[in-house]
Design an enzyme around this catalytic site. Structure first.
Site, mmCIF file in Angstrom:
data_model
loop_
_atom_site.group_PDB
_atom_site.id
_atom_site.type_symbol
_atom_site.label_atom_id
_atom_site.label_comp_id
_atom_site.label_asym_id
_atom_site.label_seq_id
_atom_site.Cartn_x
_atom_site.Cartn_y
_atom_site.Cartn_z
ATOM 1 N N ARG A 177 0.809 -1.324 0.201
ATOM 2 C CA ARG A 177 0.072 0.020 0.028
ATOM 3 C C ARG A 177 0.878 1.139 -0.024
ATOM 4 N NH1 ARG A 177 -2.713 -2.754 4.602
ATOM 5 N NH2 ARG A 177 -4.583 -3.976 3.984
ATOM 6 N N GLU A 307 7.782 -19.091 16.736
ATOM 7 C CA GLU A 307 7.517 -19.770 15.722
ATOM 8 C C GLU A 307 8.680 -20.365 14.673
ATOM 9 O OE1 GLU A 307 3.763 -18.814 13.337
ATOM 10 O OE2 GLU A 307 4.798 -19.589 11.555
ATOM 11 N N TYR A 355 -3.144 -23.589 -0.052
ATOM 12 C CA TYR A 355 -2.868 -22.611 0.985
ATOM 13 C C TYR A 355 -3.776 -21.618 1.389
ATOM 14 C CZ TYR A 355 0.539 -19.326 3.219
ATOM 15 O OH TYR A 355 1.150 -18.522 4.188
ATOM 16 N N ASP A 357 -6.837 -19.793 3.640
ATOM 17 C CA ASP A 357 -7.173 -19.030 5.075
ATOM 18 C C ASP A 357 -8.417 -19.693 5.456
ATOM 19 O OD1 ASP A 357 -4.966 -17.358 5.092
ATOM 20 O OD2 ASP A 357 -6.103 -15.905 3.900
HETATM 21 N N1 UDP Z 1 6.252 -12.765 4.090
HETATM 22 C C1 UDP Z 1 7.240 -12.006 4.310
HETATM 23 N N2 UDP Z 1 7.470 -10.967 4.972
HETATM 24 C C2 UDP Z 1 6.750 -10.906 6.109
HETATM 25 C C3 UDP Z 1 5.717 -11.605 6.074
HETATM 26 C C4 UDP Z 1 5.470 -12.546 5.079
HETATM 27 O O1 UDP Z 1 8.365 -12.307 3.307
HETATM 28 O O2 UDP Z 1 6.986 -10.385 6.933
HETATM 29 C C5 UDP Z 1 5.923 -13.830 2.876
HETATM 30 C C6 UDP Z 1 6.557 -15.091 3.178
HETATM 31 O O3 UDP Z 1 6.968 -15.450 2.021
HETATM 32 C C7 UDP Z 1 5.084 -15.496 3.590
HETATM 33 C C8 UDP Z 1 4.079 -15.023 2.570
HETATM 34 O O4 UDP Z 1 4.625 -13.819 2.589
HETATM 35 O O5 UDP Z 1 5.117 -17.005 3.160
HETATM 36 C C9 UDP Z 1 2.852 -15.174 3.207
HETATM 37 O O6 UDP Z 1 2.743 -14.649 4.407
HETATM 38 P P1 UDP Z 1 1.365 -14.810 5.516
HETATM 39 O O7 UDP Z 1 1.739 -13.961 6.611
HETATM 40 O O8 UDP Z 1 0.102 -14.647 4.773
HETATM 41 O O9 UDP Z 1 1.724 -16.308 5.858
HETATM 42 P P2 UDP Z 1 0.993 -16.972 7.224
HETATM 43 O O10 UDP Z 1 0.460 -16.121 7.849
HETATM 44 O O11 UDP Z 1 -0.238 -17.682 6.274
HETATM 45 O O12 UDP Z 1 1.901 -18.054 7.464
#
Ligand code: UDP
Length: 378
Positions: A177, A307, A355, A357
Site C-alpha cells: 500500500r 514460531e 494454502y 485461509d
Molecule cells: N512474508 C514475508 N515477510 C513477512 C511476512 C510474510 O516475506 O514479514 C512472505 C512469506 O513468503 C510468507 C508469505 O509472505 O510465506 C505469506 O505470509 P502470510 O503472513 O500470509 O503467511 P501465514 O500467516 O499464512 O503464515
C-alpha cells in the site's frame, strides 16, 4: 443418508453442519486428534486465562458475506483487526509494506503519489515482465531493496528454500500500500471468536444428527462403514493411498511457548523477524487478540510463542503445502485416484493441497456441498 466426514477443521465442520441441516443426513465426524477444530484450535492457558491459538495466530477474516453470516451463526466475533510489525536489526517497521514502511526504510516523507512514482522507479530497475517465481514477483511489486529487507530472509526461513524456487502467488497474499493503512488483511470483516475457537467449533458441530468421534483414524474404521455411506475426506491424500505415487511436499512448524512475567511483552499480537541470523520467523503474543478480556490483558503475565519453521516428515504436522509444479502434478495423480473411490469427496486444506485461509476453507466447503455433494445424492 449417512456421511462420514474425516477431519473437523473449518472445512469438515462446515460440510458436516450443512449435511445435517440441509440434507437431514446422519453425519459421523472423525478426527485423529484429541479435539475438534483442526489447526484453528485454541486453548485457554490455565496459569494466565489467555486464549492461545495452538497452531499459530488465527484471525478470522473475509469479504465473503455468505461465509461471514454462516460463521456468525455460531459465534460473535470481537472487533480485532490484524496489524503486524517486522523487526530488522534494531528497527521495527509496519508489515505488510505501506507508506510508513517505505518512508521509514528510505528516510523520506513521501506522499502517496510520490511513493507510487518512487516505487515504480525502484521496480523498473530490476523487474521482469512476467514474474515466474516469488522472488521475481516480489521485486515486481516493491523493488529489490524492500524485497531484500523484508521478504527475502523471512521467506527463506519460512519455506527453507530460496524465494526463486517458490510459486509467485505466495507473496500476493500480502497487500502493498502507498497509504498509511496498516491492516494485514484487506478483508472487509475480521475478528476472533468472542468465546474462543473451541466454543465456535462446538456450536458448529452441536446438532442432533452430528456425532463426533475423536482419536479415530480413517484407516482404522473405513472398512466398518456401511457400504452406502458417503465420505468427505479432508486429510492428506498421499497418506490415504499409502504414498503410492510418492510424498507431497509440506512445510512444518515448531512452536516454543513461554509465559513471561510482564504485562505486555511486545505491544502487539505478531512481530515478524526479517533477519536470517534469528532462526524463528515471528513471535505471537496472544493476549492482544482479546483486549476485551480485561482481566487477562491487564494481568502481569503474558503468553508468547516463537514460531520456528521446520522440515516436514511423515507423521509430523503439515502446515503449508509447497505448491511447486512437481507437487501439484503429484497431487493431481492422487485426486484422480480419489475420484475412483465410490461415494468419496475430497476437500480441506490438506486434501485440496491448498494454502487456504479459514474463510476459504468455509467457502470451499459450501461449494463442495452445493455442487458436488448435492448433485451426487440427488
Ligand atoms: N512474508 C514475508 N515477510 C513477512 C511476512 C510474510 O516475506 O514479514 C512472505 C512469506 O513468503 C510468507 C508469505 O509472505 O510465506 C505469506 O505470509 P502470510 O503472513 O500470509 O503467511 P501465514 O500467516 O499464512 O503464515
Amino acid at each position: 443418508m449417512q456421511f462420514c466426514v474425516v477431519g473437523s477443521g473449518f472445512f469438515g465442520a462446515t460440510v458436516a453442519r450443512l449435511l445435517a441441516e440441509e440434507l437431514d443426513a446422519d453425519v459421523l465426524v472423525i478426527d485423529e486428534r484429541e479435539a475438534v477444530g483442526g489447526n484453528s484450535r485454541s486453548f485457554f492457558n490455565t496459569d494466565t486465562g489467555i486464549e492461545c491459538h495452538q497452531y499459530g495466530s488465527h484471525i478470522f477474516h473475509t469479504s465473503n458475506s455468505q461465509v461471514w453470516e454462516f460463521v456468525r451463526r455460531f459465534t460473535t466475533l470481537n472487533d480485532y483487526r490484524h496489524r503486524v510489525f517486522i523487526r530488522r536489526g534494531n528497527a521495527v517497521f509496519p508489515m505488510p509494506i505501506n507508506l510508513a514502511t517505505v518512508n521509514q526504510f528510505y528516510g523520506k516523507a513521501l506522499s502517496p503519489g510520490e511513493a507510487k512514482a518512487f516505487l515504480a522507479a525502484e521496480i523498473a530497475r530490476d523487474a521482469v515482465s512476467a514474474p515466474r517465481n516469488l522472488e521475481e514477483k516480489a521485486i515486481s511489486l516493491v523493488g529489490r531493496p524492500l524485497y531484500e529487507a523484508f521478504i527475502k530472509g523471512y521467506t527463506q526461513k519460512q519455506w527453507g528454500r530460496p524465494p526463486c524456487e517458490l510459486p509467485a502467488d505466495i507473496i500476493t497474499r500480502l497487500p502493498v500500500r502507498t497509504t498509511y493503512h496498516a491492516d494485514y488483511f484487506n478483508a472487509l470483516w475480521q475478528g476472533v471468536p468472542a468465546e474462543g475457537y473451541g466454543a465456535l467449533f462446538a456450536n458448529m458441530l452441536l446438532h442432533p444428527r452430528i456425532e463426533v468421534l475423536l482419536h479415530t483414524r480413517f484407516e482404522t474404521m473405513r472398512n466398518s462403514l456401511p457400504s452406502d455411506c458417503y465420505t468427505v475426506y479432508t486429510g492428506m491424500l498421499d497418506r490415504l493411498f499409502d504414498y503410492r505415487y510418492g510424498e507431497l511436499g509440506w512445510r512444518s512448524l515448531r512452536f516454543d511457548w513461554q509465559t513471561v512475567p510482564v504485562q505486555d511483552y511486545q505491544g502487539t499480537s505478531v512481530m515478524n523477524y526479517a533477519d536470517t541470523e534469528i532462526p524463528f520467523t515471528r513471535i505471537h503474543e496472544f493476549k492482544h487478540y482479546n483486549l476485551e478480556r480485561v482481566e487477562a490483558f491487564t494481568s502481569n503475565k503474558t503468553v508468547i510463542c516463537r514460531e520456528y519453521p521446520q522440515a516436514f516428515s511423515r507423521g509430523g504436522e503439515a502446515y503449508y503445502p509447497v505448491n511447486t509444479a512437481e507437487n501439484m502434478a503429484l497431487h493431481q495423480k492422487y485426486l484422480v485416484a480419489a475420484a475412483k473411490l465410490p461415494r468419496f469427496f475430497v476437500g480441506g486444506r490438506l486434501g485440496a493441497y491448498r494454502y487456504w485461509d479459514m474463510d476459504m476453507a468455509v467457502a470451499e466447503a459450501m461449494r463442495l456441498f452445493e455442487t458436488d455433494i448435492c448433485a451426487a445424492v440427488g
